[in-house]
Design a protein around this motif. Structure first.
Motif, PDB file in Angstrom:
ATOM      1  N   THR A  42       4.884 -10.531  -1.405  1.00  0.00           N
ATOM      2  CA  THR A  42       3.923 -11.671  -1.086  1.00  0.00           C
ATOM      3  C   THR A  42       2.501 -11.603  -1.198  1.00  0.00           C
ATOM      4  O   THR A  42       2.199 -10.719  -0.898  1.00  0.00           O
ATOM      5  N   VAL A  43       2.037 -12.598  -2.005  1.00  0.00           N
ATOM      6  CA  VAL A  43       0.588 -12.533  -2.245  1.00  0.00           C
ATOM      7  C   VAL A  43      -0.192 -12.772  -0.879  1.00  0.00           C
ATOM      8  O   VAL A  43       0.095 -13.827  -0.268  1.00  0.00           O
ATOM      9  N   TYR A  56      -4.744  -8.888  -7.087  1.00  0.00           N
ATOM     10  CA  TYR A  56      -4.087  -9.244  -5.933  1.00  0.00           C
ATOM     11  C   TYR A  56      -3.992  -8.031  -4.811  1.00  0.00           C
ATOM     12  O   TYR A  56      -3.646  -7.059  -5.149  1.00  0.00           O
ATOM     13  N   ARG A 115      -3.013 -17.966 -10.462  1.00  0.00           N
ATOM     14  CA  ARG A 115      -1.646 -18.386 -10.923  1.00  0.00           C
ATOM     15  C   ARG A 115      -0.736 -18.155  -9.815  1.00  0.00           C
ATOM     16  O   ARG A 115       0.128 -18.666  -9.700  1.00  0.00           O
ATOM     17  N   TYR A 116      -1.028 -17.096  -9.128  1.00  0.00           N
ATOM     18  CA  TYR A 116      -0.190 -16.783  -7.762  1.00  0.00           C
ATOM     19  C   TYR A 116      -0.726 -17.087  -6.597  1.00  0.00           C
ATOM     20  O   TYR A 116      -1.736 -16.047  -6.256  1.00  0.00           O
ATOM     21  N   GLU A 143      -2.780  -9.354 -12.572  1.00  0.00           N
ATOM     22  CA  GLU A 143      -1.956 -10.331 -12.789  1.00  0.00           C
ATOM     23  C   GLU A 143      -0.907 -10.034 -13.723  1.00  0.00           C
ATOM     24  O   GLU A 143       0.511 -10.514 -13.677  1.00  0.00           O
ATOM     25  N   ILE A 197       2.743  -8.780 -12.395  1.00  0.00           N
ATOM     26  CA  ILE A 197       3.439  -9.714 -11.590  1.00  0.00           C
ATOM     27  C   ILE A 197       4.274 -10.825 -12.127  1.00  0.00           C
ATOM     28  O   ILE A 197       3.534 -11.063 -13.213  1.00  0.00           O
ATOM     29  N   ALA A 205       2.522 -17.057  -2.040  1.00  0.00           N
ATOM     30  CA  ALA A 205       3.296 -16.719  -3.250  1.00  0.00           C
ATOM     31  C   ALA A 205       4.364 -15.798  -3.111  1.00  0.00           C
ATOM     32  O   ALA A 205       3.742 -14.711  -2.848  1.00  0.00           O
ATOM     33  N   VAL A 212       6.703 -13.187  -5.362  1.00  0.00           N
ATOM     34  CA  VAL A 212       6.321 -12.579  -6.618  1.00  0.00           C
ATOM     35  C   VAL A 212       7.090 -11.507  -6.875  1.00  0.00           C
ATOM     36  O   VAL A 212       7.623 -10.656  -5.914  1.00  0.00           O
ATOM     37  N   PRO A 249       6.940 -14.246 -11.443  1.00  0.00           N
ATOM     38  CA  PRO A 249       7.294 -15.137 -10.538  1.00  0.00           C
ATOM     39  C   PRO A 249       8.635 -14.715 -10.055  1.00  0.00           C
ATOM     40  O   PRO A 249       9.497 -14.345 -10.703  1.00  0.00           O
TER      41      PRO A 249
END
Length: 191
Positions: A91-92, A165, A68-69, A184, A187, A73, A75, A189
């Motif tokens: 940042t992922v 992550y 998803r991320y 997930e 986190i 990305a 976040v 967006p």
């Protein structure tokens, strides 16, 4: 009667003075916190016991296809593993497919037991294979997120199969790179 009354009053004054001095003594944040928050308070008290650079993912990790991320990305973190983390922009760096655990353990270096440390992945537990571990299982950690963690005996408090992550973020003026781990559901967006 006067002797007895005098002793009673002296005792009352001593008890009152003792109670008042106890009330004015500073109480550490760790002592005030509920037991379920001890990992977070331990980090707060010790100035983020996590290293500034968490290093690479353990060997054998499986990258998540189309997470998803995705890597790169931006976040917003909703986890509160340490002070300043909740609401931080991150940042992922990596997204992985594995079992992830909250654990209770006593550091090998001594000190207070850490409750509900979030998170340790399957690949950071010694000699456990690939199957999901049940809550309450006793394991040996191979993670180095915090001092005294590697080699510690731990108990599985809970688990999840969510995508996990590694992230970079800034907290209290300190840049955390390769921070392990956030799942997930911790986190959102960034936009």
């Amino acid at each position: 009667m006067t002797g007895r009354l005098g002793r009673t009053m002296t005792l009352g004054v001593l008890v009152t003075a003792t109670l008042m001095s106890g009330c004015s003594a500073p109480v550490s944040e760790e002592a005030q916190a509920p037991p379920s928050e001890s990992h977070r308070d331990r980090d707060d008290h010790e100035g983020h016991d996590h290293p500034a650079d968490g290093g690479p993912a353990p060997e054998g990790m499986t990258e998540r296809d189309e997470p998803r991320y995705p890597v790169g990305a931006e976040v917003i973190l909703t986890a509160d593993h340490m002070a300043g983390m909740d609401g931080a922009t991150a940042t992922v760096v990596g997204a992985y497919e594995t079992y992830t655990y909250a654990v209770d353990y006593t550091p090998t270096t001594g000190g207070d037991r850490v409750e509900d440390h979030r998170w340790v992945v399957q690949e950071e537990i010694r000699d456990v294979g690939e199957d999901l571990l049940p809550d309450g299982a006793e394991v040996t950690l191979a993670a180095e997120h915090m001092t005294g963690m590697d080699g510690a005996t731990a108990m599985i408090a809970s688990s999840t199969g969510e995508t996990v992550y590694i992230v970079d973020f800034e907290v209290d003026g300190m840049t955390m790179t390769n921070h392990k781990w956030v799942v997930e559901s911790e986190i959102e967006p960034a936009s």
